[in-house]
Design an enzyme around this catalytic site. Structure first.
Site, PDB file in Angstrom:
ATOM      1  N   SER A 101      18.780  -3.666  -1.600  1.00 30.75           N
ATOM      2  CA  SER A 101      17.589  -4.282  -2.174  1.00 30.75           C
ATOM      3  C   SER A 101      17.399  -3.871  -3.638  1.00 30.75           C
ATOM      4  O   SER A 101      18.219  -4.202  -4.482  1.00 30.75           O
ATOM      5  CB  SER A 101      16.364  -3.958  -1.319  1.00 30.75           C
TER       6      SER A 101
ATOM      7  N   LYS B 100      -9.171 -12.205  -2.635  1.00 30.29           N
ATOM      8  CA  LYS B 100      -9.287 -10.838  -3.133  1.00 30.29           C
ATOM      9  C   LYS B 100      -8.949  -9.852  -2.008  1.00 30.29           C
ATOM     10  O   LYS B 100      -9.467  -9.972  -0.895  1.00 30.29           O
ATOM     11  CB  LYS B 100     -10.703 -10.591  -3.663  1.00 30.29           C
TER      12      LYS B 100
END
Length: 306
Positions: A122, A174
């Site tokens: 990764s 949010k």
């Protein structure tokens, strides 16, 4: 009173001894100053050329000290080439991106070879793409090209034990996802665009650095891991081997002598007192080796195993 011959000879010998001790003291002082100056500036008049080796063997984060180390190595004229030892499952997306960019800058100044050890997945593979040449062992685990964001939802559990979370926020996205709220399909759609955006950047640099068609990279970038042998066959790395093969490539392609010593260059860790360590642990500021928090986008393989 005139001095006799024996006394005169003794005084001459004494003066010679004092002069020798003074000279020795001056030499020691000069060497001490040179040592201090070398530590402070990385300059040394008695250094010889060498191949630098920088090790990245932990979870990758946005590390200013590592960036500084790479910059100092680039500026060291005695470091003729650099080996980047990678033994990492990856880490934060930004940390991997920053390391990739730092190594791209370094490779414009001197040759850089990535040497993959047990694992370079990764963000670890992302970093390797910043070098000029990638070497891995047959059993090295690499690949895992992708991006991940993890959370959990505990709303049903909270209801069972009589807890009703209350959240006030300025908009529906949010602090999403949140363990205290239901994760809606709309929220998932918005967050997926964030993950896809960085994933596309990751795929683009693989295609560019490995000189591969983008659609071919997309086939390889489904999150799976590869052994070193599989990665070589898929053109994700350049060669099987370790330090010896990396140095041989440097000699053949960059005219770097195989006789040069390989020296490890490391980040100088600041000492932490026992009181400071206990305070940091009490405040939740624990080292990544004990508890790695990867908030936001992560490029890591098996994060739950840390």
């Amino acid at each position: 009173m005139p001095l006799n011959a024996d006394t005169l000879i003794d005084r001459i010998r004494l003066k010679q001894q004092v002069s020798r001790w003074r000279l020795a003291a001056i030499i020691v002082a000069i060497l001490s100053l040179l040592f201090v100056f070398e530590k402070a500036t990385s300059f040394s008049p008695i250094k010889s050329d060498y191949i630098a080796r920088i090790t990245v063997d932990d979870v990758i984060s946005d590390d200013r000290q590592l960036t500084k180390l790479i910059t100092e190595t680039a500026e060291d004229s005695h470091a003729r080439a650099v080996l980047i030892w990678l033994d990492t499952p990856g880490g934060s997306a930004v940390g991997g991106q920053q390391l990739y960019l730092d190594l791209r800058k370094l490779s414009k100044i001197k040759p850089v070879v990535a040497v993959m050890r047990t694992m370079a997945t990764s963000a670890g593979y992302m970093a390797a793409l910043g070098t000029d040449h990638i070497v891995a062992r047959e059993g090295t685990i690499t690949g895992s090209i992708g991006v991940i964001m993890e959370s959990f939802e505990a709303t049903e559990l909270a209801e069972k034990i009589g807890i009703r979370p209350i959240t006030l926020k300025s908009g529906p996205y949010k602090a999403s996802p949140s363990p205290t709220e239901k994760f809606t399909a709309d929220q998932q759609r918005v967050l997926q665009t964030v993950i896809t955006d960085f994933f596309n950047w990751f795929v683009d640099i693989v295609a560019a650095r490995r000189n591969m068609p983008r659609d071919k990279v997309e086939e390889l970038a489904d999150g799976r891991i590869y052994t070193g042998r599989q990665a070589l066959e898929a053109n994700l790395i350049d060669q099987l081997g370790g330090d010896e093969e990396a140095v041989q490539w440097l000699e053949k392609n960059k005219k770097i002598s195989t006789d040069l010593e390989i020296k490890d260059v490391k980040i100088e860790k600041e000492s932490v007192s026992l009181y400071e360590m206990i305070t940091q642990m009490a405040n939740g500021k624990i080292s990544a080796r004990f508890l790695q928090r990867l908030d936001g986008l992560a490029a890591i393989w098996q994060p739950n195993s840390l």
